[in-house]
Design an enzyme around this catalytic site. Structure first.
Site, PDB file in Angstrom:
ATOM      1  N   GLY A   1       0.268   6.082  -6.760  1.00 30.88           N
ATOM      2  CA  GLY A   1      -0.695   5.194  -7.402  1.00 30.88           C
ATOM      3  C   GLY A   1      -0.456   5.024  -8.894  1.00 30.88           C
TER       4      GLY A   1
ATOM      5  CB  CYS B   1       3.284   1.726  -6.229  1.00 35.71           C
ATOM      6  SG  CYS B   1       3.227   0.264  -5.182  1.00 35.71           S
TER       7      CYS B   1
ATOM      8  CB  THR C   1      -0.905  -0.014   1.254  1.00 36.10           C
ATOM      9  OG1 THR C   1      -1.913   0.950   1.086  1.00 36.10           O
ATOM     10  CG2 THR C   1      -0.127   0.291   2.513  1.00 36.10           C
TER      11      THR C   1
ATOM     12  CB  THR D   1      -0.291   2.390  -4.548  1.00 36.03           C
ATOM     13  OG1 THR D   1       0.672   1.941  -3.591  1.00 36.03           O
ATOM     14  CG2 THR D   1      -0.932   3.670  -4.048  1.00 36.03           C
TER      15      THR D   1
END
Length: 176
Positions: A157, A160, A2, A163
């Site tokens: 986001g 990754c 995350t 994410t």
């Protein structure tokens, strides 16, 4: 994993996180709330790591906050000590980012309680991307803490794979 990012600026402290939960290489859920308010809404906390482990740690941390009348540092140190020394807790795999009006901390299962430089926290698989983005924005713009958190999570986001772009963001007034 995350991405959790926390920024403290201009009388505000903000923690935000994405909502993606994965099992291996499969996205299981896209709207997990990884950032929560604790202790009468005076503390905000986010987690990176196993969801079940993190919720267990949130409960334990809330108990420590109650025991120490909301004193963030004392509660964090006590949680870290228990987490490191208790045989069952040692197996929990997560990191916590916590903040109140005075301090921002990272708590680990190794017994570490770290107050990072510049009160900037970024943890999880997208943490390095979010940290780089937040640091650049802190040093080169006048954006507020919430805007920096939102933009940093967005950048993480985009880069990754663990994410996503579903964000939960909480903020508090800050003395620091």
């Amino acid at each position: 994993m995350t991405t959790i990012v926390s920024v403290r600026r201009n009388g505000q402290v903000v923690i935000g996180g994405d909502g993606q939960a994965t099992l291996g290489n499969t996205v299981m859920k896209g709207n997990v709330r990884k950032v929560r308010r604790l202790y009468h809404d005076r503390v905000i906390a986010g987690f990176a790591g196993g969801t079940a482990d993190a919720f267990t740690l949130f409960e334990l941390f809330e108990r420590k906050l109650e025991l120490h009348q909301g004193h963030l540092v004392k509660a964090a140190v006590e949680l870290a000590k228990d987490w490191r020394t208790d045989r069952m807790l040692r197996k929990l795999e997560a990191l916590l980012a916590v903040a109140d009006e005075n301090a921002s901390l990272i708590i680990t299962g190794n017994g570490d309680v770290v107050q990072p430089e510049n009160d900037l926290i970024a943890i999880g698989s997208g943490g390095p991307y979010a940290q780089a983005a937040a640091r650049a924005l802190l040093e080169n713009t006048e954006l507020g803490a919430r805007d920096i958190v939102e933009k940093s999570l967005g950048i993480a986001g985009d880069i990754c794979i663990y994410t996503n772009q579903f964000h939960t963001i909480e903020e508090l007034a800050s003395k620091a």
